[in-house]
Every structure is written in structure tokens, then in C-alpha cells.
Design a protein around this motif. Structure first.
Motif, PDB file in Angstrom:
ATOM      1  N   GLU A   1      -3.425   5.254  -2.624  1.00 41.97           N
ATOM      2  CA  GLU A   1      -4.348   6.241  -2.062  1.00 41.97           C
ATOM      3  C   GLU A   1      -3.698   7.619  -2.022  1.00 41.97           C
ATOM      4  O   GLU A   1      -2.552   7.765  -1.595  1.00 41.97           O
ATOM      5  CB  GLU A   1      -4.774   5.850  -0.643  1.00 41.97           C
TER       6      GLU A   1
ATOM      7  N   ARG B   1       0.843  -1.199   0.000  1.00 39.87           N
ATOM      8  CA  ARG B   1       0.000   0.000   0.000  1.00 39.87           C
ATOM      9  C   ARG B   1       0.875   1.245   0.000  1.00 39.87           C
ATOM     10  O   ARG B   1       1.864   1.324   0.733  1.00 39.87           O
ATOM     11  CB  ARG B   1      -0.900  -0.005   1.240  1.00 39.87           C
TER      12      ARG B   1
ATOM     13  N   CYS C   1       0.310   5.377   0.329  1.00 36.01           N
ATOM     14  CA  CYS C   1      -0.610   6.471   0.616  1.00 36.01           C
ATOM     15  C   CYS C   1       0.182   7.771   0.673  1.00 36.01           C
ATOM     16  O   CYS C   1       1.085   7.926   1.502  1.00 36.01           O
ATOM     17  CB  CYS C   1      -1.329   6.214   1.955  1.00 36.01           C
TER      18      CYS C   1
ATOM     19  N   HIS D   1     -14.184   5.849   3.980  1.00 38.64           N
ATOM     20  CA  HIS D   1     -13.220   5.085   3.185  1.00 38.64           C
ATOM     21  C   HIS D   1     -13.970   3.999   2.431  1.00 38.64           C
ATOM     22  O   HIS D   1     -14.952   3.433   2.933  1.00 38.64           O
ATOM     23  CB  HIS D   1     -12.141   4.467   4.069  1.00 38.64           C
TER      24      HIS D   1
ATOM     25  N   ASP E   1      -2.465  -1.289  -3.529  1.00 38.88           N
ATOM     26  CA  ASP E   1      -3.356  -0.297  -2.912  1.00 38.88           C
ATOM     27  C   ASP E   1      -2.714   1.081  -3.040  1.00 38.88           C
ATOM     28  O   ASP E   1      -1.643   1.341  -2.475  1.00 38.88           O
ATOM     29  CB  ASP E   1      -3.573  -0.655  -1.439  1.00 38.88           C
TER      30      ASP E   1
ATOM     31  N   THR F   1      -7.867   5.058  -4.135  1.00 32.42           N
ATOM     32  CA  THR F   1      -8.572   6.233  -3.640  1.00 32.42           C
ATOM     33  C   THR F   1      -7.966   7.464  -4.299  1.00 32.42           C
ATOM     34  O   THR F   1      -6.800   7.790  -4.063  1.00 32.42           O
ATOM     35  CB  THR F   1      -8.470   6.368  -2.109  1.00 32.42           C
TER      36      THR F   1
ATOM     37  N   CYS G   1      -4.243  10.675   0.043  1.00 33.32           N
ATOM     38  CA  CYS G   1      -4.959  10.963   1.289  1.00 33.32           C
ATOM     39  C   CYS G   1      -5.095  12.467   1.519  1.00 33.32           C
ATOM     40  O   CYS G   1      -4.423  13.283   0.878  1.00 33.32           O
ATOM     41  CB  CYS G   1      -4.268  10.307   2.474  1.00 33.32           C
TER      42      CYS G   1
END
Length: 490
Positions: free
Chosen positions: A158, A127, A129, A475, A156, A188, A160
């Protein structure tokens, strides 16, 4: 001599003392279990059961930890030193940044840490972010990070909202983000512009969860994106602009969350679900904004929230075919929907008549979560006598927030205590000062719980937050929960 006698008596008492009894009725040792690096009395090495786990399992555990905590596992023991570098990395800027009202994020420090971690950890990265505002303030740096070979195979991604207080012009998503198309499963995207020219590049065959938050996007791009994600299961769209109508045609989508946000111009006005045979959860994030929702075909829809009762409180409504739903506005619900089992509502007043009408429209309802102000009149003993005899209440779980123990609330809950024959759990949130045994005993008496219709039912009074409102779903992973409105019992 006396000191020796005292030691012998103390030792004898310790040997005769019974083990402590746990709350579950069993026994447990008085001493806490020894952890990594602890030693038993006499200097012998303690049994380290955690370190005895296979290394692949330990690596998976480390990969689930926040970035700082994962790196710190290297100091636990000699055999743990290599685990962080061999585990999949969870590189989360939220965990690295100093957040708080009085301690703003140190941009320079955070921007310096990210490349250091990428250069230190050989990968793979599970991930990544990164602050969405870096898309504008540190465009070249973000492009370099996304191009790092350490991120190969990223699952993943994202962007943020570390700097939620900053208002900046939105720039396009970096081109390097599209290189993860073969591997991404969760994305995201926040605070950026998604031009139509990137629609064809947005093809993610393994993507299961997608969130679009505070982005500028067209209906053409959105429709193309949904078509380019054949495995998409959860879709969250919140505070976007450039779209008037969200049209859903997807064989795979199981959960949808839509919020209008604070935008007052060029915002989402309509959600049309034309063909979603796998859709199970539909969540409207906003109570106060006008959102027209239309459902044509969704035979598996089981969870809806959050409905409002409409008395000038919200103008949102849903109109669909008779086999699904006609009217999200509570005073317009007429069709019978037998698939819905979980429902969250926000009422201006706690009104038993409104809830009974809901149960008639959703006859298979099993979980009902209610937020409302305490006021209302809920006298029912004569008024609903015939209903009680012929109507089968299938509710198993009822959640009520802001309980103060006033008459209208007592009458409301008593109706279900005495008439819901399948009731298993009633979750009642009280203020912290009322979260005591004495207060609980008094409420049991008021609610006539000894005469409950379901002998297996129980009430859980708590001052803690056990239920999640629709506006608290922030989320996309929250949409993947079987029950997105239930948090935990404490």
C-alpha cells in the motif's frame, strides 16, 4: 485484640459476599484475569493461558498488530522475545508516523525507521505500507526498500496518504513493485502515474483486492489491468484522472466502489458493467458528482449504495437491462429488481412515499439505511391503507441517522413499527445528549413499540456511529464486507 476481631469480621463478609452478576445474566469473578507476567498472591506464578497457545498461533496474532505494538511484544515475557522476528511483519508507515494537525510527520525519522525495521526483521513481510509522497521525494529510497529481500513473498502493498496536504507531480510506480506479481493479494496504489507501457507488466494472478486512488491512468491501462488479474474480487477507483469511462468485464469481481473525487477535468463520467456475473456489491462513493452507471448483466447484485433522491441534489443515475436495474435516480426507478437485499440512500427530505417506491422496486430488500434531514411529511394512516393490506414488507433491518424525535421522523418509523412483520432491528442514531434511558423510554412510547407488528423486533438508540456512509469507505477492504454500511452496535 480489636484489630484481630475486625480482620475476622472483614474476612467473613468477603467470604459471604455473592459474586457479581454480569449484564448477560451470568456471574463473573470480581478480580480481573491475570495477564502475561502477573503473579498470584503468595508469589506463585500466574496461569498464562495466552503464552500456552502454540507458537504459530501466537505469531499470527503478533503479525496482525500494528508495527509498534508488534515489536513491543518482545518485552512481555522471555518466551515472547523471538516471536516478533518469527512472525510475518506488518510494516505500516501510518502506525510509525506522528500524525495530527499540530504534530506533522517527521519525514527524516520515518524514513530512517523503515530500513532499520527491514534490516532487523528477517521476514517474511505480510504487509508493507509506505507514504505515497515518497515516490517523488525519496524515489531512490523507496526503490531500495522494495528491492529488499526481506520483502520477498509480500502479500499486501500500500502507498498510503500520510501527507494528504501536499500537492506534488505524479511519478510512475517503481519498477521494483512489479517483482511481487506472484504473491500480492492486496494492492493500494495512490498518487502516481500509471503509463500504458506498464500495462503488460501489471499481471497479478493472485490479486484479490485493488485500490486506485488519485492516480493518472488511461482506459487502455485499466482494461488491461482487469484482464491481467483473473482472481480480482474487490476494485476501488477513487479520484482518478485520465479515464472518462470505466468498463467492467470480469468473471471474478464481487465488489466495486467508484468515486469521482474533487477532480473536475478529465474525470470519470461513466461506469459500464457489461459482464460481471459474480458482482454482489456496487458502491458509488460520491453523492454530488455526475456519474452515469450502466449495468448490462449482474444477476447476483445484492448491495447498492448510496442512492440519492435527485431533487437537484445529485444527477447520478443508472440505466440497465430490465433484469437488473433501470434508473439509479430515485424518481426514475421503474424496474423490479429481486436480487437486491441491502440498500443505502441519502434523501434530501425523509419521505415515506420515496421509500415505499424503493421497496416496490426492490421487493426482496432486507436492510435499508437512510441518511436525510429531518424535515418532511410522513402521514400514512389513510393514504397507504390499501398498500398495507396487499404489500409484503420484508425489511429486517432499518437504520436511520440524525434522529431528533420530531413528528415527521416519528411518523416515518411508526409506519414500519406497526406494519413491518419481519422487522428484527431498528438502528436509530440520536445526539449524545439524548442517549439516555429516559429519552429512550419516551421514544418507545411515541413509536407505539408495544403494538409492533413483529414481536421479535427491537430498537437500538445510540449516540455512537453504527453505520458507514458510502463516502466513508476509504479502503478496498471495506468493500469485502458482507454489509459494507454496518459498523457495529454500541
Amino acid at each position: 485484640m480489636q484489630a484481630g476481631s475486625r480482620r475476622r469480621r472483614k474476612k467473613k463478609r468477603k467470604l459471604e459476599e455473592p459474586p457479581a452478576v454480569s449484564a448477560m445474566g451470568g456471574t463473573h469473578a470480581r478480580e480481573p484475569p491475570l495477564g502475561v507476567g502477573d503473579r498470584e498472591e503468595g508469589g506463585a506464578a500466574a496461569a498464562d493461558r495466552i503464552s500456552d497457545l502454540p507458537e504459530p498461533i501466537l505469531a499470527d496474532i503478533v503479525s496482525l498488530l500494528p508495527t509498534k505494538e508488534g515489536a513491543r511484544t518482545q518485552i512481555l515475557a522471555t518466551q515472547w522475545r523471538h516471536l516478533w522476528r518469527s512472525a510475518s511483519l506488518n510494516l505500516d508507515s501510518n502506525g510509525l508516523a506522528r500524525l495530527g494537525y499540530f504534530f506533522p510527520v517527521d519525514d527524516n525519522a520515518l524514513a530512517a525507521v523503515i530500513p532499520r525495521v527491514l534490516s532487523t526483521h528477517p521476514g517474511p513481510v505480510r504487509r508493507f505500507c509506505v507514504p505515497a509522497d515518497y515516490l517523488r521525494s525519496r524515489t531512490a529510497a523507496v526503490e531500495a526498500w522494495l528491492s529488499s529481500r526481506t520483502l520477498d513473498g509480500l502479500c499486501d502493498l500500500e502507498f498510503c496518504d500520510v501527507h494528504s496536504y501536499l500537492k506534488t507531480p505524479l511519478l510512475p510506480l517503481p519498477a521494483s513493485a512489479f517483482r511481487f506479481s506472484p504473491t500480492l493479494r492486496v494492492v493500494t496504489i495512490r498518487k502516481c502515474h500509471l503509463p500504458d507501457s506498464t500495462a503488460q507488466a501489471f499481471h497479478f494472478p493472485k490479486l484479490k483486492q485493488l485500490a486506485l486512488v488519485a492516480v493518472v491512468v488511461s482506459e487502455t491501462w485499466l482494461n488491461s489491468m482487469i484482464a491481467g488479474c483473473p482472481a480480482l474480487e474487490c476494485l476501488l477507483i477513487d479520484a482518478t484522472s485520465g479515464i472518462r469511462c470505466v468498463r467492467i468485464n470480469s468473471l471474478s469481481i464481487r465488489s466495486i466502489g467508484v468515486g469521482v473525487g474533487s477532480q473536475r477535468t478529465n474525470q470519470i463520467q461513466e461506469l459500464i458493467i457489461e459482464n460481471a456475473p459474480s458482482l454482489e456489491r456496487l458502491v458509488c462513493l460520491d453523492l454530488f458528482d455526475c456519474l452515469h452507471v450502466s449495468v448490462t448483466s449482474s444477476p447476483k447484485l445484492q448491495t447498492i449504495g448510496c442512492l440519492s433522491d435527485g431533487y437537484g441534489f445529485s444527477r447520478s443515475h443508472m440505466i440497465g437491462s430490465a433484469e437488473v436495474i433501470q434508473g439509479l435516480h430515485l424518481d426514475r426507478l421503474t424496474a423490479v429488481v429481486c436480487t437486491v437485499k441491502i440498500l443505502a440512500v441519502d434523501l434530501v427530505m425523509l419521505d415515506l412515499d420515496t421509500v415505499i417506491e424503493l421497496m416496490k422496486c426492490f421487493p426482496c430488500l432486507e436492510k435499508l439505511y437512510i441518511e436525510s434531514v429531518p424535515e418532511g411529511k410522513n402521514l400514512w394512516r389513510r393514504k397507504h391503507r390499501d398498500l398495507i393490506k396487499c404489500f409484503d414488507i420484508r425489511l429486517k433491518t432499518i437504520g436511520l441517522g440524525s434522529y431528533q424525535g420530531i413528528k415527521s421522523q416519528v411518523d416515518f418509523l411508526t409506519f414500519f413499527v406497526l406494519n413491518a412483520k419481519m422487522l428484527e432491528l431498528m438502528i436509530v442514531r440520536v445526539s449524545y445528549e439524548n442517549d439516555s434511558r429516559g429519552y429512550t423510554a419516551e421514544q418507545y412510547r411515541k413509536l407505539k413499540f408495544e403494538n409492533r407488528a413483529s414481536r421479535g423486533a427491537r430498537i437500538h438508540f445510540t449516540g455512537h456511529r453504527c453505520l458507514r456512509g458510502a463516502s466513508d469507505i476509504d479502503h478496498v477492504r471495506d468493500l469485502d464486507l458482507t454489509d459494507p454500511f454496518f459498523i457495529c452496535l454500541r
